[in-house]
Design an enzyme around this catalytic site. Structure first.
Site, PDB file in Angstrom:
ATOM      1  N   ILE A 182      -0.329   3.374   9.914  1.00  0.00           N
ATOM      2  CA  ILE A 182       0.405   3.105   8.684  1.00  0.00           C
ATOM      3  C   ILE A 182      -0.534   2.599   7.584  1.00  0.00           C
ATOM      4  O   ILE A 182      -1.502   1.900   7.872  1.00  0.00           O
ATOM      5  CB  ILE A 182       1.555   2.099   8.964  1.00  0.00           C
ATOM      6  CG1 ILE A 182       2.414   1.847   7.732  1.00  0.00           C
ATOM      7  CG2 ILE A 182       1.050   0.823   9.558  1.00  0.00           C
ATOM      8  CD1 ILE A 182       3.696   1.056   8.007  1.00  0.00           C
ATOM      9  N   CYS A 183      -0.272   2.992   6.364  1.00  0.00           N
ATOM     10  CA  CYS A 183      -0.938   2.529   5.147  1.00  0.00           C
ATOM     11  C   CYS A 183      -2.420   2.922   5.128  1.00  0.00           C
ATOM     12  O   CYS A 183      -2.750   4.071   4.906  1.00  0.00           O
ATOM     13  CB  CYS A 183      -0.733   1.034   4.969  1.00  0.00           C
ATOM     14  SG  CYS A 183      -1.109   0.418   3.319  1.00  0.00           S
TER      15      CYS A 183
END
Length: 184
Positions: free
Chosen positions: A102-103
């Site tokens: 994620i991210c």
């Protein structure tokens, strides 16, 4: 029971990490938070202290169903620099284990060449680190056994997609009903 491992390093993004852990545990998945640091106490990017369940060197990953890489800077950079984690990811990719990031976390998968020819997403600033990927800009993206997420605003979607892969639609519906507003 399905097993997921979430990796922590100094400067991890707290919402991405703890939100994902919470959703997975609500979905009946055994989650182990693993520190790659020398201590189980790890400080997030917003100075929140979290106690990991184990140190990397002490964990048996043989029953892993999912490996999860949270974002956060410098946390993602530390994870990206940690050779034992990268070796584990390459080994588990061959076994078809879910690899989720994620991210800024997808930089780890991109650097290993695991995003070549795959659709993926991440925080827009980090798109150049997803080497070989086709960036979609979607909140969450799955291509094969790889799940990527744009950032903390999509943590519920990210966690629920991992739950869907490991436990199925019925469990996703139960977890979503418990944590999301009606009509989500």
């Amino acid at each position: 029971m399905k097993n997921a491992f979430v990796f922590l390093a100094t400067g991890f993004e707290e919402i991405e990490t703890l939100g994902t852990v919470d959703i997975l545990r609500r979905g009946g998945i055994h989650v182990t938070m693993v520190s790659i640091m020398d201590t189980c106490e790890v400080i997030g990017t917003h100075n929140i202290s979290v106690n990991a369940d184990s140190l990397f060197k002490d964990v048996d990953f043989s029953l892993a169903d999912a490996l999860i890489i949270p974002g956060g800077i410098p946390g993602s950079n530390h994870l990206n620099d940690y050779v034992p984690l990268k070796e584990l990811i390459l080994q588990k990719e061959k076994e078809g284990v879910i690899l989720a990031a994620i991210c800024a976390g997808p930089m780890v998968l991109g650097g290993l060449g695991l995003l070549n020819g795959k659709k993926a997403t991440c925080f827009p600033f980090f798109e150049p680190t997803m080497t070989g990927a086709t960036p979609t800009g979607n909140g969450v993206e799955q291509d094969g056994n790889i799940i990527t997420c744009k950032g903390p605003g999509f943590v519920f979607d990210f966690g629920l997609l991992i739950v869907r892969n490991l436990r199925g639609e019925e469990t996703v519906n139960e977890v979503a009903a418990a944590v999301l507003a009606p009509g989500y």
